[in-house]
Design an enzyme around this catalytic site. Structure first.
Site: not given
Ligand code: FAD
Length: 564
Positions: A34, A40, A42, A44, A303, A307
């Protein structure tokens, strides 16, 4: 020999993948990389931490590297960024930002879950220290620090789900808030009239809403922005600015590893979350998926799918065979007293996809009207006009929106028809619903139009043809105080039979009431009494009002101050 699984990205999809791989294989070596300081967390919850509704910062941190190590024997490395993948050698190159060192880690299976990143437009002044993003815990910390330092005015640029949550949160903290959205409505994925009550609510909260104008630059003083300039020339001064105009999938690592992208520009994966490169899986905001209704590749950054996809990818890295069939884009947002939600295809999405659709609006109390506290809830159903297939729904109201949208989402997953919705056996007691739930009401109206029991005109169709129609308003006189359709004759439903002589049976007729129920009855009366062609106004005066509100919100307004 134990398998070595490397997961890139430690939040929703990545943490789910790692945890599932561990649950299914006690012996695998699992490394989570990471690049940020937290895993991990939140995302959202971030807007609610900014607003203060979530008080403790620790509540956002669902797990720590230590808790994941002790509970799940995961080797979690924060501040570790994967910078290259050598798929031929099954190796990842990693930079440890804490120590500044670089290392190469071998893998048997690699899961890419790097998420998405906020779009930052190349506007002058955009790099100013008080132009914020809201994607990570440090972003939220920075916003909280700005509030603690006494920020009083904020401009939120972008009226999507996160922009609205942030605007509401900042307003809740007592700031003067301006919300700028380039589209002529808030919540651009939702149909405009369904977004209009949300816009009304933002205004009620005291948020200055600027729709249909984008920001063109930030006016700066030193390293700080002092105003945002909009396309209409207005300047909005503020102490903090939040950019929330959307996100883009992080695909660079996947592309460099040779993984194919799909038509949406996100990583292409199959149902097992396998990319085109053997040994590389991907999940979350970085991948595209199949739309369960549209049956097209879509990119949905939410999200729930992230998940579930992470879990599927994690299981399959250790020899499992889980599948992710696709998603519906089911989404929900709270703004002030209102909730708005949608699932499946909107009317807009149908238009884009060339699908001729039927739409209906129904407004009913979210529970039995005789039980105190019933709140109006508007439910829009969308179906395919040719096949009758249920395609989607949107809902807006103060209560009960989540339940109805989730029921329709479940129906869409199960391939249920509109007629099936009429028959659903839903939980009912007066505080919770109605014997004829808003879902049933909406399905009955929709099904009646599908079967031709009723003929309906949408508010826009009605307005186009109003001059050629005999228009009958069957509401009670008191209800007409707020206005009537041009040229309408007011005959309450209760007087329709005795006053039917005032109407011309040969004329094409449009009947309307407040929400559609009385006009449906009136249409049946008129038809059975020899009226040649009778239409109802779908959704009644309430739906018409939502269209009018959408039109008013979209209308350009005079700039507040001219830019120098
Ligand atoms: P992320 O949760 O973004 O995690 C990806 C991680 O990968 C990041 O921590 C990043 O640092 C890491 N990373 C990237 N590139 C690299 C690399 N090269 N090497 C190592 N690490 C790396 N969704 C909903 O369904 N309902 C909601 O109410 C909602 N509210 C939200 C509110 C906010 C403010 C935000 C920002 C998002 C919200 N979302 C919501 C969207 C939801 O959070 C995302 O769809 C979800 O987190 C995506 O998960 P992910 O694991 O694909 O990406």
């Amino acid at each position: 020999m134990a398998k070595k699984i490397v997961v890139v990205g430690g939040v929703a999809a990545g943490a789910s993948a790692a945890a599932k791989a561990r649950r299914d294989d006690e012996h695998a070596e699992i490394v989570v990389l990471e690049k940020g300081p937290y895993v991990s967390f939140a995302n959202c919850g971030l807007p609610y931490f900014v607003s203060g509704e979530i008080e403790g910062r620790d509540e956002l941190l669902l797990q720590t590297p230590e808790s994941l190590r002790s509970r799940m024997a995961l080797d979690v490395r924060v501040h570790h960024e994967a910078v290259a993948v050598h798929a031929d050698r099954r190796e990842v190159e990693v930079v440890d930002h804490a120590s500044g060192t670089r290392q190469t880690i071998g893998y048997d299976e690699l899961v890419l879950a790097p998420g998405a990143r906020p779009i930052v437009p190349p506007l002058a002044g955009v790099k100013s220290t008080n132009v914020h993003l809201l994607r990570t815990v440090p972003d939220a910390d920075a916003l909280r620090a700005a509030l603690d330092a006494g920020a009083r005015r904020a401009v939120v640029i972008g009226g999507g789900f996160i922009g609205l949550e942030a605007a509401e949160g900042l307003r809740h903290r007592g700031l003067e808030v301006t919300l700028v959205e380039k589209a002529p409505q808030v919540l651009p994925p939702v149909d405009p009239e369904m977004a209009a009550p949300v816009a009304d609510e933002l205004v009620r909260l005291g948020i200055d809403l600027r729709l249909g104008v984008g920001a063109t630059r930030f006016v700066t003083a030193g390293d700080r922005a002092i105003a945002a300039e909009l396309e209409d020339g207005s300047l909005i001064e503020a102490d903090l600015f939040l950019l929330s105009i959307g996100v883009r999938p992080n695909v660079e690592l996947a592309v460099a590893a040779g993984c194919a992208l799909g038509p949406t520009g996100a990583i292409a994966v199959d149902e097992r979350m396998a990319t085109s490169v053997p040994g590389i899986w991907a999940a979350g905001d970085a991948v595209e998926m199949r739309h369960l209704v549209g049956d097209t590749p879509v990119w949905i950054a939410l999200a729930g799918p992230a998940n579930r996809q992470g879990r599927v990818a994690g299981a399959n890295t250790v020899g499992g065979d889980l599948r992710f069939r696709g998603a519906l884009g089911t989404a929900i947002v709270r703004v002030g007293r209102l909730t708005a939600a949608s699932t499946g295809l909107s009317e807009k999405a149908c238009a884009r996809g060339g699908i001729e659709c039927r739409v209906t609006w129904n407004r009913h109390g979210h529970h039995a009207g005789y039980f105190p506290g019933a709140q109006p809830l508007t439910l829009k159903l969308v179906s395919d006009k040719k096949t009758g297939r249920l395609l989607g729904a949107q809902a807006v109201g103060a209560e009960g929106v989540d339940k109805r949208i989730d029921v329709v989402a479940t129906a869409l997953h199960g391939g249920l028809s509109v007629a099936d919705l009429e028959d659903l056996d839903l939980a009912y007691a007066p505080p919770f619903g109605a014997a004829r739930d808003p879902i049933h009401q909406a399905a009955m109206t929709h099904h009646n139009l599908q079967k031709g029991v009723l003929s309906g005109l949408t508010p826009s169709e009605a307005l186009e043809r109003l001059h050629a129609l005999q228009v009958v308003d069957v509401r009670n006189p008191g209800e007409r105080a707020g206005g009537m359709l041009a040229g309408a004759i007011g005959i309450p439903l209760t007087e329709l039979r005795e006053r039917i002589g005032e109407l011309e049976p040969a004329k094409e007729t449009l009947v309307y009431c407040a929400g559609g129920q009385r006009s449906a009855f009136a249409a049946r009366v008129l038809r059975q009494r020899g009226f040649a062609q009778v239409h109802t106004l779908v959704g009644g005066w309430a739906a018409y009002g939502m269209f009018e509100a959408a039109r008013m919100h979209a209308a350009p307004r005079a700039p507040a101050a001219a830019a120098s």
